[in-house]
Every structure is written in structure tokens, then in C-alpha cells.
Enzyme design. Structure first.
Site, PDB file in Angstrom:
ATOM      1  N   CYS A 179       0.630   6.693   8.375  1.00  0.00           N
ATOM      2  CA  CYS A 179      -0.125   6.816   7.433  1.00  0.00           C
ATOM      3  C   CYS A 179      -0.409   8.536   8.495  1.00  0.00           C
ATOM      4  O   CYS A 179      -0.119   9.311   7.484  1.00  0.00           O
ATOM      5  CB  CYS A 179      -0.982   6.956   6.361  1.00  0.00           C
ATOM      6  SG  CYS A 179      -0.927   5.338   5.572  1.00  0.00           S
ATOM      7  N   GLU A 239       3.617   8.107  -7.041  1.00  0.00           N
ATOM      8  CA  GLU A 239       2.321   6.803  -6.709  1.00  0.00           C
ATOM      9  C   GLU A 239       1.601   6.861  -8.133  1.00  0.00           C
ATOM     10  O   GLU A 239       1.087   6.802  -9.265  1.00  0.00           O
ATOM     11  CB  GLU A 239       1.423   6.150  -6.257  1.00  0.00           C
ATOM     12  CG  GLU A 239       1.025   5.197  -5.904  1.00  0.00           C
ATOM     13  CD  GLU A 239       0.552   4.605  -5.264  1.00  0.00           C
ATOM     14  OE1 GLU A 239       0.927   3.100  -4.478  1.00  0.00           O
ATOM     15  OE2 GLU A 239      -0.520   5.249  -5.308  1.00  0.00           O
ATOM     16  N   CYS A 268       0.316  -1.084   0.198  1.00  0.00           N
ATOM     17  CA  CYS A 268       0.068  -0.211  -0.571  1.00  0.00           C
ATOM     18  C   CYS A 268       0.434   1.301   0.018  1.00  0.00           C
ATOM     19  O   CYS A 268       0.711   2.826  -0.361  1.00  0.00           O
ATOM     20  CB  CYS A 268      -1.096  -0.118   1.182  1.00  0.00           C
ATOM     21  SG  CYS A 268      -1.607  -1.678   1.768  1.00  0.00           S
ATOM     22  N   LYS A 285       2.715   9.887  -2.318  1.00  0.00           N
ATOM     23  CA  LYS A 285       1.194   9.300  -3.343  1.00  0.00           C
ATOM     24  C   LYS A 285       1.807  10.070  -4.957  1.00  0.00           C
ATOM     25  O   LYS A 285       0.603   9.762  -5.830  1.00  0.00           O
ATOM     26  CB  LYS A 285      -0.447   9.321  -2.805  1.00  0.00           C
ATOM     27  CG  LYS A 285       0.082   8.612  -1.889  1.00  0.00           C
ATOM     28  CD  LYS A 285      -0.738   6.963  -2.023  1.00  0.00           C
ATOM     29  CE  LYS A 285      -1.135   5.915  -1.282  1.00  0.00           C
ATOM     30  NZ  LYS A 285      -0.996   4.874  -2.179  1.00  0.00           N
TER      31      LYS A 285
END
Lengths: 160, 560, 632
Positions: free
Chosen positions: B498, B357, B301, B354
């Protein structure tokens, strides 16, 4: 950049002598510099992989110490001592004269033909002979701008 | 009664309770001694010299490195000390790009804060750092050398905590900088985009890349609809900036705020996380069936971890789960709907990585990315502020109904151990509240960097490790290489998971911990606890995902 | 050949002594850095060549069977009189020949070696007096050479010569007759204080290392300790340690071996700065000899004691003279100082207790163990016993290396040993302790040089550099020079040193350029105070010393620069008024050609003129003018 081709065998031979580990980083870089007269960029990635030390860390060490150069140095490295004793006995005019004759500066210390590099060096501990100049570690005592100029002319002549 | 060891700080007796340095004792005495380079989780650097104290003999020492001793009698605010602090601040300010009014980090800046606290009215030295020196090559982090005060916090985080080593000091003396190797652009370096450097940076020298401009362009583009997904960790980190309780979930207000900003749809990433749980659990069980593996299944993740593995341990990539991250799973589902107008999909994330990503070629199809833009919690706070929305007064709103169902399992993804707990809930045969509660007690919870759990299973026990902080990951991998066996390893690049992401507002440890607790509190309020209990999930598998779950929910890294 | 036990070492040492005594006639060619640069190797080779031609038997080592006709040729270390190099010492007469060239060798052999005659033209002369023997020269006569006693007298390239003068007797005693506690107690009793600058008592340092080692051991941890020799002699104008490493490397190593016994260490490092390649090669040679004889390695002389010694070469960073920075460098890291506590006696190299001393300190140790602490304390004051080596440089007649008892008065050093200020100029000040030290003036001439007296006077012994300055020296420029040095050598870690020294340098540069402002002196002092109080390491804390002390003693010079834009010593070029004397100018145009900014114009054969607006006062024209028409 004439030497940017990787030569793993050169580094392996060095590692053989120095040992492999983070504590040998300075010794390894010194040996590399002795071989190439500077630290080629490819060496960093090679050593990083072999030692498991990050490239940024190696770069960090290499840029901390004055003796390491990331740029190719000249065949003859001239170093004018600017220690106290040499300074008091007028080493600056020697430096000025040599810079003018070689067309180099503090920022660009090496001649375009890679023959000469001109640097200053902190005290060589040869204060009794001040001011001194070294050419590739050979010490020349009691220099004057004129004597330095003659020395340089001699070096240039041998290169003809 | 045992005589307690006492130290005297500014005349006030303070009991010693095993503090490792004088600074901790001083702070315990309620005095905010200023520091730039001290972080309790990093090695002692001792470079800023702001935390000096004076003893009875007039001797000075730095509180960060001095060892507390019973009977010490120190002062922190003598006339000399105040003068020295002001001079040091002046020296820093003289070599700092002081464009504070146009600096993104203004008001969060520790330097600005201390300059105000010590009322520096005049800098007596010419400013030698007036021009910005920005490196915008990274999709995650913007670096500005002109703001750097060389405290070295970022260097120590990157090396000591994260073991990434993308940046270090270069050069020395007044020529010293924080630099990548050969000063290459950050985006081309070993950086994995975790953003922990920017979280540690006291000034605006390392900040989260600001992508708000792209968002406004989309909002005011009549030809697209703008959809959002909000990650779990965001909701427990935003409140403080608007004067709300530290860690309670502000999901309802965020949803309301996004609608007011002009989003057309608002969704919850927890829904995507439920899909991830289903897929990851299936992958894990299938792998177990195949028999013992030398390496465990690593979760996937966390994009910073994936990049870290690609760069440092490429040989381990085959053991990294093929599941897409919750953000990408959910985006794939969302983008599979084809309406009149194309979607511009925005993910609101606690995470700087992210952003990277979202831009990976693996997550692009037909030329477009599944996630068009990632904005972090920090950027969201700025967006709300610049929109003039009074966040604290917003009535909470629910997310859009189409994907409006999620479980507690998806919510706890945002804290270290959450993914593991969610997967364990899924694979657990018993689904009673008490059975699920006992999973929480197997050692998966808590802020420790490395947690280990042994779960009874058919034919023996499963060994599970939960790691957060990339440095801890490296240590665990060394252990595995040395022969230790694990079946499943959850990895989060940021220490704490996170909730402590690089895109979150900066916070002290207690506050970060409270964010995790906020997620568990939100979980307690959810009726469905296990992802397989989410009716939406069943619907999706029966509909949109039918025969396409592998295509939409899995990824093979590095094949592009 | 390995010495398997004490007897083997003793018997070999005995042989060395016998052989050495048999080699009555010796030619000692100084092969220190100074004399080598003057061509001493050529001189040495020429001697060898001539002796071979003349069929005279030569011994380059201590020969097993010497005979009376043999001449020993030795490469010895620095005599400390570098300005007079190449130096040749002739035994048994003890003659010292100065400024010897290869061309002089034949005469020296023919007259001195073969016939015992003295050659007057090669001797040292002072004020018309000829000094035949080295010991008679005032420069040497007034010194007390203990640590330097062998420098220049023994062959520095072989262990045999060191053994012949009783080398490793102290180590032998320490190894076989004393416990670590006794060794440490002896050191404490001697009150030997570290010669590297701070003057910390060596015995206490060792005791701390030993204590932490024992604590670790008791806690079930490793008992590893290290011994490090700090040979990073970075102060400009200091070369005591260089001379010891080059001239008597074994003496220092013997000190390290004794330290290793005291603190229970099996590994030592010698950190030598990059600028001393000769020292590195001498040390390497010494270590090879010791390994060959089994005085380094496992089970030394058949005992449980094992010790290996490694050389760590510096790569060019002054700050590595600071202990914790040096330790970082040995570990292969950036040489940035670390916070203290922990002290390196507790957590030093690789996190282990570490005994770190400098070269001169280690070189003092063998005599303390051989002759006892009490004997050591007979020299020098109670609080700082022993001798101290100083490097005399600058505006002084006898530049060189000296060793005097601690507490010797400055006057004696400058005038009696150093011969005073040359060229009829007046003594103005002496900078002591390099960039970390301060300046002392005529009023301090009767100050005894020891740790405590100097500290009171706002200076420090430092490593022992003494730079003498005459009346033509501008003290503001001196302060600028040192600040430039410390600023460019600052490691950059802590704010006060990195940013503060840079701002101090800016201000000083402005002052010497005639751009000083009212309030500059106060701002300098304020910065100096902040840096001194708050910098991370010792080098940072002492960096402002030269500025503080020059302001203290020469404030008027600063004021003249700032208020009157005048340099009283006439040194600062930017404050010069450069003009062409029309009386002397012949209109040759040379000056206009060298002027880098085109500030000089005129017609050939007419008087030239300088445009003061354009002139940058570099002085190039004045240097070029063949008629001395340009006054600066």
C-alpha cells in the site's frame, strides 16, 4: 449486425487449423475475417478465453493491421490501388467516381445494403497494369473511371 | 589494483558497474537526462526519443536501449541534441490538450516540467488536441485521451507488471490511442482499479478520480457528522509534498489538518487492522485444523486483488479470506454507533481501488455505505493546499480517544509483508520483543515482489508466500496450480504494497522503499506489537462485537 | 514419395532433366499477378480445350514417358513485362507473344505450334521493328537475369521443373559437402549484401546468428535459431519479390534451406504481405511438394538436418517490412519496431537468434553455393557485387521488372532498357527506393546504381522500385504523396515519426493547396533533420528522404508554390485557375450539374461562368465538358 450470434463451432474449427497460442493471433483473426468478412465482437471474448490473451490485446492487434475490419464489409470489396504507379496514372478519379456512384466515403466505406465496400489499398505490385482495381482479390487492370463504372454496373446487375 | 571500466559522460569519467543501459550510467553521472517512456521496472520501449546522446563520431543513440561499453565517450547536451529535444517536445505539445492552468496534474506533470526546462516558448504547429476527452466511468481513475502522449507507460504497467491487460494501444500511426478493448468505458473494462497506470503516467492523461467536491459537501452539511480514518501508508507518503522528511510518519500533522478542514472525528485505520489480524489469524488457524488444502488461504485486504481474483480466477474466490479489509472492519464498527446525527464516514487511503471497494454492494447496509467516501493521499494533499493549511507548521495531534489505541501490527499493514508479519505475531506463542523481532527476520520484509517463508509449527512447517504486484500473483498461482504447496498467501496488488499504492504521490523506487521503512520505524515506537495486546480490541470483542464479529467483520463476495 | 537419401534426389532430378529435355515443344502461359488479371487462366484453359479437341497430347507435368509429339503446357511466373500481358512464350523457338487473348489460341496452335510459323501481329514491336524472340527485345537483351533467370521460363507450380533446371543442387552440396562455417565463409567471401534496402552483408549476419547460437549453447541455453524470409514488399512501385515468390518460389526456399544449415536452424518462416495472395498459394504449393519429397521435415535426405517451413501472412502494415516489426508480427503482435540493441541476430523471433533476409537475397544464395563466391563477384562492383532487380514504373515506356548488374548506370536503365519517357516528354526525375528513398535527376543519369554511390547522392536502392517521372510531374506533389504514404503507414510508436511526419504532411498539403508560408521549407527541413536523427526504426529515419531530396533538387518548385502560388507543372489543382472559355462554351449546362459546390451558373445555350469564390478547383467540370471549353 446480422452475425452477432456466437458460433463457437466456427471458431473451434479455425483454432483446430491454426493452433492455439498468442503467436497465432493474427492467423486466427485472418481466418475469422475470411469466414465472416469482418471480426464480430463476440469472437474477441471467445478467443480471449481460449488463448488466455486479454481482449484489449486482441483489439490492439486487430486495430493495428489494415486488413482487419470491425465493421461488416460488403459482399463485394472493391479496392482501388493508390500505389505510386497507380497514383501517377490517375487512380484518384476512379476512386472519386466509385465513391460517388456508391454513395460511400473514406469514413463510411460500406453501402447500407452491405453489398459493396470501397477501399484504397497500398501497392498491389501490379504496377505494370496501373491503375488497378480489385474486386474480392480479382485484379482488374488498366482502369478508367468509365471502366470502373461499367464494372460496378455489372456487379449490381448480377445482384438483381 | 584492477583497472575499472570507465565511460566518459560530458567529459567526466564514470565507472561502469554493470549498468544495463547507458541511461543508468548517465544518471549516475548526476545528469537528469529527460525521458517519458523509461521506467526501470518496465521493458524498454524506446518511443519518446528524448534520451538521445551523441558519441565522438557524431552518432546518435537512445540511452535507454544503448549498452554501456568501456571507453565510450558521449555527450548528452550537444547543440543538435538540444534542438532535437525541443522539436520533439514541440511535437508532443502540439498534440496535447494544453489547459495546464485547469489541469489537476499541473506541476506534477513531466511534460510541463520538461517544457519549462527546455524553455519551449512557442509551438510552431497548430494544436490538434484542444478539447478534453475524459472517461469518468471508473470510480478509481479518470482517463483523458487529450492529455495522452502515447509513451505507453500505463500499457506496460497494466500488462507487464499487473497482468490485468485492461488497456493497450489501439489503432496505429497518428490515429493511435491507449484504449480499452472496443474503447468501452474504463469502468466497464477489465480494470481492477489499482491505479498503477496513473502512478506511471507522466501527464494528466490518467489521474486519480477527484472526489473532493463530495467531501466539501459533507463538511458543510450541518445534518451529518464527518468522521475520518487514515490508513497507515498515507502517513509516510504525504510529508514530501510539504517539504517534510521523506518517510517519517506525519500522522499527527494529518490528524491536525483534518480537524482544521472540518472533520468531526479522526481515527486510525491501524485499529481496524488489528481487528483484521485477529479475524484472519482465527480463520487461518481454523482452516489449518480442518486439514491440508489444495490451495492456500489468500488475504483479502486488497480490493484490487479481490477484483482481479473475481475476474481472472473466480474459482479461487472460495480460498480468499472472508475477512473484510481493515477499512471496512473499522467502518462497520464506527457506523455501529448511532448518535444524534448520521455519520458521513471518509477513509483516507493510499489506494484508488478502495473507492471501488467502498461502493460495492457487499459493503452497504440499509441503503447506505459503511464508507461514504474514499479520498486518496493525492486528494488529501490537494485538500490541505486548497484549505490554505501550512502543513509543515502544524503541531502534531493525537487521534480521537474513543478508538485511540492501536498496535505496531496494524501500522505495518501498509507495506508488503506487513499483514503476514502481523498475523505471525498474533499466532506466535512467545510475545517477547526478541521473539517478535525474529519474525521480522523470516523473510517477510523487503520490497521483493515474491517473498517466501517457512515457519515452524506444530506438526510440520507452514509455507507462506508474500506477493505484491498482480503479475507476480498470476505467476504464483501458476506455481500452485503446478503442484507447489502454500498455506498462506498475502497479496497486495501494488508492487511494494500500500505504500506504493495508486493513490499515493508519484515517487521513485528509493522513496517508495523509504515509506515502508517509515512504517517499520513507527512500529518500533509502538509499545504494543501484537494485535491481541491492544486493549481496545479486547474491549470491542467483549462489547460491540460480542456475538456479532462475523456479521460485522466478514464478507461474502458476489452474494449481492 | 520421399527421398531417403542423396542418391534418391539425384536420380529423380536426373529423370526430371531427361523428361524436360524430351518435352521440346512448350506453351508457357504467364500466370503472374499481372497476366492473370489480364485473363491468362482463360488463355491457358482455352489452349487445353483446343489441344484436347485436336487430339494433341498434352503434358501438364513432366511426364514419366514423354514422346516427341507431346506439347507441354506450363503456368509460369512473371516475365516482368506486365504491361504487355497476357504473355505467352513458345518453345523451342523462344517466341514471345504479347497481349494474347483466348481468341488467339487457335491461331497460335495452328500456326506456331503445329507449323512453327511466327505470328507477327502478336509479337512485340518497338519503333516499327518486330521482335520475334524474347531475348531479342531490347528490354531483355540488356538485362543480366540471374535471380530472375527461371521466372517466366519454368512452371512455377511444380517442383519438377525446378529440379529439371538443377534445383536443390546447391542445397545438396551445402548439406553433404560443407560445414556451417564453410557456408558462412562462402557467403562472406561473396560479399552478397542484403537486397531489402540496407545492404548489410549476408555472410556477416549469418556469422552473428551462429555466434549467438553457440554462446547460448555454451551457456547451457537453448540452441534454437530461426530463419525468416522477409516477403513484405511494401514499397509502392516495387514488385521484384512478388515476381520471385510467384515465378520461382523454390529458388528462394533453397536459399532459406542453405541459411538454415549455416545458422543451425530447424524452423523457418516466410512472411508474405497480405496483398500477394498468389505468392502465398505458390509458396504453399512449393512447401507441400517439398514435404512430400522429404526435402522439408525431419531427417532430410537421411541426415540429421530437420527443417520445417511456415508461412506467416501479413495483415496489412507497411512497417512490417522493418525486421523487428516483422518479428513482432510473426509472433502475433502489433507490428511495431523494437529498440535495438539487441539485434535480432542475437534476440529475434521468440527471443532467439534469427537470420532475417529478404526474398531476393535468399534467391541469390543457390548460385553462390553452386558456382562459388568468386563467380558471383564477377558481376557488379567490388563493394556491391551481383545483380539487382528493379521495378520500373511511372512515366516510362517499358514498365516492368528488370535485373541488371549492380552499378549499372541510371541512363542505361531508364533509356536503353526502359525505353525512355513516353509521349515525347522529357525525363525529369526518378524516385528510387520508394518512400524511404530519394529522387535522382538528369544530373545523376550517369550515376552507377549501387548501395554506396546512391547513399552518397542522398538516395538509396531500397528494395529496388524505380518510379520514373516526366516533365509534367510536380515534385512538391510527389513529396506530398510519399509523405502521405509514410504518415499513414507510421506505426505510431515513436514521437518523431508519429507526430513529425504528420506535421510535415500538413505543411506539404498547405503548400500544394496554395497556403504555403514563408519559412515552410526551413521548417520542413528542420523536422526532416529531427526525424532522420531521432526516429526509432529505419523506416522512420528515412521517411523524410523524399522531401529532403525534392527540396535539394527542386527547391524552385517549392518556392513557386509558396511565393507565387503557382504550380510550375500545372498539377496542383488548388493552384489551378479554372475558367470557361466563352468561345468554346455551348451552354450545355453539364458542368454546372457536376460541380459539387454549385460554383457554376448560367442559362442554357448561353455562356456559363465559374464563381472563383466558390470554386474548389476539383476539376470535375473540366473532365465533364464535352467541348473542352474549361481549361485547367
Amino acid at each position: 449486425m446480422t452475425r452477432e450470434r456466437s458460433e463457437p463451432e466456427v471458431i473451434e474449427a479455425i483454432l483446430e487449423k491454426t493452433g492455439i497460442g498468442e503467436s497465432y493471433v493474427i492467423a486466427i483473426l485472418q481466418a475469422v475475417q475470411e469466414h465472416y468478412h469482418y471480426l464480430p465482437q463476440w469472437v474477441f471474448s471467445y478467443i480471449s478465453a481460449r488463448l488466455g490473451v486479454g481482449i484489449a490485446r486482441l483489439y490492439s492487434v486487430a486495430t493495428f493491421y489494415e486488413n482487419f475490419s470491425l465493421e461488416p464489409k460488403g459482399k463485394y470489396v472493391l479496392r482501388v490501388c493508390d500505389g505510386t504507379a497507380c497514383h501517377v496514372r490517375k487512380s484518384v478519379p476512379i476512386l472519386t467516381r466509385l465513391r460517388a456512384e456508391l454513395g460511400v466515403s473514406a469514413e463510411v466505406p460500406t453501402t447500407g445494403d452491405l453489398l459493396f465496400t470501397l477501399e484504397t489499398v497500398s501497392c498491389l505490385g501490379a504496377c505494370g497494369l496501373a491503375p488497378v482495381l480489385t474486386v474480392n482479390d480479382k485484379v482488374y487492370p488498366a482502369m478508367t473511371p468509365e471502366a470502373a463504372s461499367r464494372l460496378l454496373a455489372g456487379l449490381k446487375e448480377t445482384e438483381l | 589494483m584492477k583497472n575499472q571500466d570507465i565511460m566518459t559522460v560530458n567529459g567526466i569519467p564514470v565507472p561502469l558497474e554493470g549498468e544495463s543501459n547507458v541511461l543508468a550510467v548517465i544518471r549516475k553521472a548526476g545528469i537528469q537526462l529527460p525521458t517519458f517512456c523509461y521506467h526501470s521496472e518496465l521493458s524498454i520501449h524506446g518511443a519518446c526519443r528524448m534520451c538521445m546522446f551523441e558519441d565522438e563520431q557524431g552518432r546518435l543513440a537512445a540511452a535507454c536501449s544503448a549498452i554501456p561499453e568501456a571507453g565510450m565517450n558521449i555527450r548528452t547536451n550537444t547543440k543538435r541534441l538540444l534542438k532535437y529535444r525541443k522539436t520533439i517536445l514541440e511535437l508532443i505539445l502540439a498534440n496535447h490538450c494544453r489547459d495546464c492552468t485547469t489541469c489537476l496534474f499541473s506541476t506534477d506533470c513531466k511534460l510541463q516540467d520538461l517544457a519549462n526546462r527546455f524553455q519551449i516558448e512557442d509551438v510552431r504547429f497548430p494544436n490538434t488536441n484542444t478539447v478534453r476527452k475524459q472517461d469518468i466511468s471508473s470510480l478509481c481513475i479518470t482517463k483523458d485521451q487529450s492529455k495522452c502522449i502515447l509513451c505507453g507507460d500505463c500499457v506496460r504497467v497494466c500488462n507487464e507488471v499487473q497482468n490485468v491487460g485492461a488497456i493497450d494501444f489501439a489503432g496505429r500511426g497518428s490515429k493511435m490511442t491507449v484504449s480499452t478493448a472496443f474503447n468501452i468505458p474504463l469502468g466497464e473494462s477489465d480494470c481492477v482499479g489499482c491505479g498503477q497506470c496513473s502512478a506511471a503516467c507522466p501527464t494528466g492523461a490518467l489521474v486519480v478520480r477527484d472526489d473532493r467536491g463530495k467531501l466539501w459537501d459533507a463538511i458543510y452539511n450541518p445534518d451529518v457528522i464527518v468522521t475520518a480514518q487514515i490508513a497507515p501508508a498515507v502517513r509516510v507518503a504525504i510529508g514530501k509534498a510539504f517539504g517534510l522528511g521523506k518517510s517519517e510518519s506525519a500522522m499527527g500533522q494529518i490528524t491536525a489538518a483534518l480537524r482544521r478542514i472540518g472533520f468531526d472525528e479522526v481515527h486510525d485505520t491501524a485499529t481496524g487492522a488489528d481487528l483484521t489480524v485477529m479475524e484472519e489469524a482465527a480463520e487461518f488457524l481454523a482452516r489449518l485444523e480442518k486439514g491440508p488444502h489444495e490451495y492456500p488461504l489468500f488475504t483479502s485486504c486488497c480490493p484490487a486483488w479481490v477484483q482481479f481474483a473475481e475476474k481472472k480466477y473466480p474459482e479461487l474466490m472460495e480460498h480468499v479470506s472472508t475477512c473484510k479489509s481493515p477499512m471496512q472492519m473499522f467502518a462497520a464498527v464506527l457506523k455501529d454507533r448511532h448518535g444524534e446525527k448520521p455519520q458521513f464516514h471518509v477513509a483516507v487511503m493510499p489506494c484508488t481501488a478502495k473507492k471501488f471497494e467502498a461502493a460495492r454492494p457487499e459493503f452497504k447496509a440499509d441503503g447506505g455505505a459503511f464508507v461514504d467516501l474514499v479520498i486518496t493521499t493525492q486528494e488529501l494533499i490537494h485538500l490541505i493546499k486548497e484549505s490554505g493549511i501550512v502543513f509543515a507548521e502544524l503541531e502534531p495531534e493525537a487521534v480521537d480517544s474513543q478508538f485511540g489505541q492501536m498496535t505496531g501490527a496494524g501500522v505495518i499493514f501498509g507495506v508488503t509483508g506487513g499483514v503476514t508479519e502481523a498475523v505471525l505475531r498474533r499466532v506466535s506463542a512467545a510475545k517477547s520483543q526478541n521473539a517478535l523481532r525474529s519474525i521480522a527476520l523470516t523473510g517477510v520484509r523487503g520490497m521483493d515482489g515474491v517473498k517466501e517463508a517457512a515457519i515452524a509449527a506444530e506438526g510440520g512447517e507452514l509455507r507462506i508466500a508474500i506477493v505484491s504486484g498482480l503479475g507476480n500473483v498470476s505467476k504464483l498461482i501458476e506455481r500452485i496450480r503446478a503442484g507447489e504447496h502454500f498455506d498462506f498467501v498475502e497479496v497486495m496488488a501494488c508492487p511494494g504494497g500500500c505504500v506504493c499504492g495508486g493513490g499515493q504521490p508519484s515517487a521513485h523506487f528509493d522513496e517508495k522503499k523509504a515509506r515502508g521503512e517509515g512504517l517499520y520505524a513507527a512500529d518500533r515506537l509502538m509499545s504494543a506489537k501484537s494485535s491481541d495486546e491492544n486493549p481496545l480490541v479486547a474491549n470491542l470483542y467483549g462489547g460491540l462485537l460480542k456475538d456479532r464479529s462475523h456479521e460485522l467483520l466478514h464478507v461474502s463476495y458476489g452474494t449481492h | 514419395m520421399k527421398f531417403i537419401d542423396r542418391a534418391a534426389l539425384q536420380s529423380y532430378r536426373g529423370e526430371c532433366k531427361t523428361r524436360s529435355a524430351a518435352l521440346e515443344r512448350q506453351i508457357l502461359v504467364c500466370c503472374g499477378t499481372g497476366c492473370m488479371s489480364g485473363g491468362s487462366l482463360d488463355v491457358y484453359d482455352r489452349f487445353r480445350e483446343l489441344l484436347a479437341e485436336k487430339n494433341i497430347h498434352v503434358a501438364v507435368n513432366l511426364e514419366p514417358e514423354p514422346h516427341g509429339d507431346t506439347i507441354a503446357m506450363k503456368k509460369c511466373g512473371c516475365h516482368g513485362f506486365c504491361e504487355m500481358g497476357v504473355l505467352i512464350r513458345i518453345e523451342p523457338q523462344g517466341y514471345l507473344y504479347t497481349k494474347v487473348k483466348a481468341a488467339d489460341c487457335e491461331e497460335i496452335i495452328d500456326k506456331t505450334i503445329l507449323r512453327g510459323e511466327h505470328i507477327e501481329r502478336l509479337a512485340y514491336t518497338l519503333d516499327g521493328e518486330v521482335y520475334k524472340k524474347q531475348d531479342e527485345i531490347p528490354f531483355y537483351q540488356r538485362q543480366t537475369r540471374n535471380v530472375l533467370t527461371h521466372c517466366g521460363h519454368i512452371d512455377a507450380t511444380t517442383i519438377d521443373d525446378y529440379l529439371a533446371v538443377g534445383g536443390y543442387e546447391a542445397f545438396e552440396r551445402a548439406l553433404f559437402e560443407q560445414t556451417p562455417e564453410e557456408l558462412t565463409a562462402e557467403m562472406s567471401a561473396s560479399n552478397l549484401r542484403g537486397r531489402g534496402g540496407a545492404g548489410f552483408p549476408t555472410g556477416r549476419k549469418w556469422a552473428e546468428v551462429r555466434r549467438h547460437r553457440n554462446n547460448n549453447l555454451a551457456a547451457g541455453k537453448s540452441a534454437q535459431t530461426y530463419v525468416i524470409c522477409n516477403g513484405d514488399e511494401g514499397d509502392p512501385g516495387a514488385f521484384m519479390d512478388r515476381s520471385i515468390m510467384e515465378g520461382d518460389p523454390h529458388r528462394m526456399i533453397e536459399g532459406m534451406l542453405i541459411a538454415a544449415l549455416a545458422v543451425g536452424s530447424d524452423t523457418g518462416y516466410i512472411y508474405v504481405r497480405a496483398e500477394y495472395p498468389l505468392a502465398v498459394s505458390r509458396l504453399r504449393g512449393a512447401i507441400e511438394d517439398l514435404e512430400r519429397f522429404g526435402l522439408l521435415g525431419d531427417n532430410i535426405l537421411g541426415t540429421e538436418f530437420s527443417f520445417k517451413l511456415l508461412i506467416s501472412r501479413g495483415a496489412g502494415a507497411f512497417v512490417c517490412g522493418e525486421g523487428s516489426a516483422l518479428i513482432n508480427a510473426v509472433e502475433g503482435k502489433r507490428g511495431m519496431p523494437k529498440v535495438s540493441p539487441p539485434l535480432y541476430a542475437e534476440r529475434g523471433l521468440f527471443g532467439k537468434p534469427t537470420a532475417l533476409n529478404n526474398v531476393e537475397t535468399f534467391a541469390n544464395i543457390p548460385q553462390i553455393i553452386s558456382f562459388g563466391a568468386e563467380n558471383f563477384r564477377k558481376v557488379g562492383p567490388e563493394s556491391s557485387p551481383g545483380t539487382k532487380a528493379f521495378a520500373l514504373t511511372g512515366n516510362i515506356r517499358n514498365t516492368g521488372l528488370i535485373e541488371v548488374p549492380m552499378g549499372t548506370r541510371l541512363r542505361e536503365i531508364i533509356f536503353d532498357i526502359g525505353g525512355g519517357v513516353p509521349n515525347g516528354k522529357e525525363f525529369k526525375a526518378v524516385q528510387i527506393g520508394g518512400p524511404s528513398g530519394g529522387c535522382l535527376t538528369a544530373e545523376h543519369l550517369d550515376l552507377p546504381l549501387d548501395f554506396d554511390s546512391l547513399r552518397k547522392a542522398g538516395a538509396m536502392i531500397g528494395s529496388g522500385g524505380l518510379v520514373c517521372m516526366d516533365s509534367d510531374t510536380c515534385m512538391v506533389e510527389v513529396a506530398r504523396f510519399f509523405m502521405h504514404f509514410t504518415q499513414s503507414e507510421s506505426c505510431g510508436k515513436c514521437v518523431p515519426c508519429r507526430e513529425g511526419t504528420r506535421r510535415m504532411l500538413d505543411i506539404l498539403e498547405n503548400i500544394v493547396a496554395g497556403e504555403g508560408k514563408d519559412g515552410d521549407i526551413e521548417l520542413l527541413l528542420e523536422l526532416a533533420d529531427t526525424i532522420t536523427a531521432t526516429a526509432l526504426c529505419g523506416l522512420g529515419k528515412t521517411a523524410p528522404q523524399p522531401v529532403i531530396s525534392t527540396i535539394r533538387y527542386f527547391r524552385a518548385e517549392y518556392e513557386a508554390h509558396i511565393n507565387e502560388k503557382r504550380c510550375p507543372a500545372g498539377v496542383c489543382t488548388k493552384l489551378r485557375a479554372i475558367a470557361i472559355d466563352p468561345e468554346k462554351c455551348k451552354g450545355c449546362s453539364k458542368c454546372s450539374k457536376v460541380c459539387p459546390v454549385g460554383a457554376i451558373s448560367g442559362k442554357v445555350k448561353e455562356t456559363f461562368a465559374i464563381d472563383p469564390e466558390k470554386c474548389i478547383k476539383c476539376g470535375a467540370c473540366a473532365e465533364t465538358c464535352p467541348f473542352g471549353a474549361i481549361d485547367s
